[in-house]
Design a protein around this motif. Sequence first.
Motif, short mmCIF file in Angstrom:
data_model
loop_
_atom_site.label_atom_id
_atom_site.label_comp_id
_atom_site.label_asym_id
_atom_site.label_seq_id
_atom_site.Cartn_x
_atom_site.Cartn_y
_atom_site.Cartn_z
N THR A 1 0.83 -1.20 0.00
CA THR A 1 0.00 0.00 0.00
C THR A 1 0.86 1.26 0.00
OG1 THR A 1 -1.75 -1.17 1.20
CG2 THR A 1 -1.81 1.24 1.23
N GLN A 2 1.82 1.31 0.94
CA GLN A 2 2.67 2.49 1.03
C GLN A 2 3.50 2.67 -0.23
OE1 GLN A 2 2.04 0.30 3.34
NE2 GLN A 2 2.31 1.09 5.42
N ARG A 3 4.02 1.58 -0.78
CA ARG A 3 4.88 1.68 -1.94
C ARG A 3 4.11 2.19 -3.16
NH1 ARG A 3 8.56 -3.18 -4.38
NH2 ARG A 3 9.53 -3.22 -2.32
N LEU A 4 2.90 1.66 -3.39
CA LEU A 4 2.15 2.05 -4.57
C LEU A 4 1.62 3.47 -4.47
CD1 LEU A 4 0.22 -1.23 -5.41
CD2 LEU A 4 2.31 -0.34 -6.40
N VAL A 5 1.21 3.88 -3.29
CA VAL A 5 0.79 5.28 -3.11
C VAL A 5 1.98 6.20 -3.33
CG1 VAL A 5 -0.05 6.97 -1.43
CG2 VAL A 5 -1.15 4.73 -1.60
N GLY A 6 3.16 5.81 -2.84
CA GLY A 6 4.36 6.61 -3.06
C GLY A 6 4.72 6.71 -4.54
N CYS A 7 4.60 5.60 -5.26
CA CYS A 7 4.88 5.63 -6.70
C CYS A 7 3.92 6.55 -7.44
CB CYS A 7 4.78 4.21 -7.28
SG CYS A 7 6.16 3.14 -6.86
N GLY B 1 7.46 0.81 -9.66
CA GLY B 1 6.10 0.29 -9.80
C GLY B 1 6.05 -1.03 -10.54
N GLU B 2 6.85 -1.17 -11.60
CA GLU B 2 6.83 -2.41 -12.37
C GLU B 2 7.25 -3.60 -11.52
OE1 GLU B 2 8.56 -4.35 -16.52
OE2 GLU B 2 9.29 -2.39 -15.85
N LEU B 3 8.36 -3.46 -10.79
CA LEU B 3 8.79 -4.62 -9.98
C LEU B 3 7.80 -4.87 -8.85
CD1 LEU B 3 10.40 -4.09 -6.98
CD2 LEU B 3 11.90 -2.85 -8.50
N THR B 4 7.14 -3.82 -8.34
CA THR B 4 6.17 -4.00 -7.25
C THR B 4 4.94 -4.76 -7.73
OG1 THR B 4 6.92 -1.95 -6.20
CG2 THR B 4 4.77 -2.80 -5.54
N SER C 1 -0.48 14.06 -15.90
CA SER C 1 -0.06 13.85 -14.51
C SER C 1 -1.16 13.28 -13.64
CB SER C 1 0.44 15.17 -13.91
OG SER C 1 -0.62 16.10 -13.77
N VAL C 2 -2.41 13.33 -14.10
CA VAL C 2 -3.51 12.77 -13.30
C VAL C 2 -3.66 11.27 -13.53
CG1 VAL C 2 -4.71 14.98 -13.38
CG2 VAL C 2 -5.31 13.20 -15.03
N MET C 3 -3.02 10.74 -14.56
CA MET C 3 -3.20 9.33 -14.89
C MET C 3 -2.72 8.39 -13.78
SD MET C 3 -2.36 9.22 -18.97
CE MET C 3 -3.02 7.57 -19.11
N PRO C 4 -1.60 8.69 -13.07
CA PRO C 4 -1.18 7.78 -12.00
C PRO C 4 -2.22 7.58 -10.91
CG PRO C 4 0.62 9.26 -12.58
CD PRO C 4 -0.59 9.75 -13.31
N LEU C 5 -3.18 8.49 -10.75
CA LEU C 5 -4.20 8.33 -9.72
C LEU C 5 -5.06 7.09 -9.96
CD1 LEU C 5 -5.41 12.03 -9.37
CD2 LEU C 5 -3.83 10.79 -7.88
N ILE C 6 -5.06 6.58 -11.20
CA ILE C 6 -5.83 5.37 -11.50
C ILE C 6 -5.27 4.18 -10.73
CG2 ILE C 6 -6.50 3.78 -13.36
CD1 ILE C 6 -6.46 6.14 -15.26
N ILE C 7 -3.97 4.18 -10.43
CA ILE C 7 -3.36 3.03 -9.76
C ILE C 7 -3.92 2.83 -8.35
CG2 ILE C 7 -1.19 2.19 -8.76
CD1 ILE C 7 0.22 3.04 -11.30
N PRO C 8 -3.90 3.84 -7.45
CA PRO C 8 -4.47 3.58 -6.12
C PRO C 8 -5.97 3.33 -6.16
CG PRO C 8 -3.82 5.89 -6.33
CD PRO C 8 -3.24 5.17 -7.51
#
Length: 476
Positions: A109-115, A149-152, A204-211
Amino acid sequence: MVASVSPNTEAYEMPPTIASERSLLRNASVDEDEFPIQQSEKGLLLKLGCSFFLFGLINNVLYVIILSAALDLVPPSTPKGIIAFCNIAPALVAKVGWPYFLKGRIRYTQRLVGCCALSAFGMLVVAFFDSLFMRLLGIGLASFSSGLGELTFLQLSTTYSPPSIAGHSVGYFSSGTGAAGLVGAFLWWEVRGLGVRVGVGLSSVMPLIIPLTYFFLLPSPAGFGPTTPYDNTTAYTALATGEEDIAGEEEGSSRPLADKHHVYLTLNDKWRLVRPMLIRYMLPLFCVYLFEYTINQGIAPTLLYPVPDHPFLSKIIHSIRDYYPLWQLVYQTTVFLSRSSISIGLPPLPSHLLPLPAIVQFGIFLTLTVESAIGIFPSNTDEAWSIVLVFFLISLEGICGGSAYVNVFYRINQDPPSPETAHDIERARQEREFKIGSVGFADSSGILFASLFAVPMEVALCRQQVSRGKLLCKGL
């Protein structure tokens, strides 16, 4: 909300007869009204596939947007290769640093939010600063986040069991990374007219799709049953809920917070795991990407022919500047198709054939190099045959690259635990996560070396063409 989960260290045995009956129920074609769990599992598989597809797509799409926007991001006098370097070197640092030097349980959770935050911040830096240094810094931040992110996400796939479910996750993640090439190039083509500030700012808003995907769409590993992977004795273990992740050993720390047994992999443990993978997995992946990106960046820009006078080709190629975008479109399309091979149901390559894509890729590299330098393909007045043959080889190049990626990571995901850790669930879990995360530096280092070779190779091939009277490369 989905929390990262991990197996407990206590297992219990399920009678073989019950396990067999359960397996038959899962695999048999039965009436969904009589066995409603079948429909539930189909829904979970769909959510799992969509989640990992989105992870792969969003994690890699910024990388493609940056490369597509290279001409608009730096002054005309600046070599465009510096964009490619800043777009891959930080990702390589992430892929080497995290799995090899940090130890303990992964805090997904912490890692993906950080990414997500780092990617968005990096793209905003690119968008709102005009200086070359700040734009390269923003590209580097986004690249580091993409590599981590890829390795995670690959490591996250190992938390699912049985192996077929874990392989399902890898297949769809790979498909998403392949789709990123097409989606990223298309998005930048559509927004580039808005300028760098607006176009990159919107991305820049696209990464928000991940969390959002991680918390609201991704199903918990517990939803697929408590089967522990690779245990021929049909041992089962209760999967944890969110409380264990909070109480578990913190990533990067050697201090256990609540575990009964302090478990983490030492550098010696990691070297023991990496050593057998160097030739089996890493070398084929490195070679495929070295040849692939040298072709894309060093040879493809010189694969130029006169504008064809052909009923079909003349509708696609209107000037010599159309060749390179055409080769890239063909390449990205076939990469997407080949990276999607497992997710669409094609069987994976057998382990002993994993070097095959690298061998074929080397043959393509040599053939296209010779064609660019001296011209070996048959041609007539409209060069149609040469164009068709290059089209075929670029397609095969994309197939080899995509096949190598998805099959290598699929096979690593399916590897059984080592005999000495087969009954130590926590250690086996950490070993699986490390193994699939440790291989990522092979493809990134291949791309990095290719970016260093490509520039002098393109210059040399153009000079060779000019020496034999073919001046098309000078007209770009």
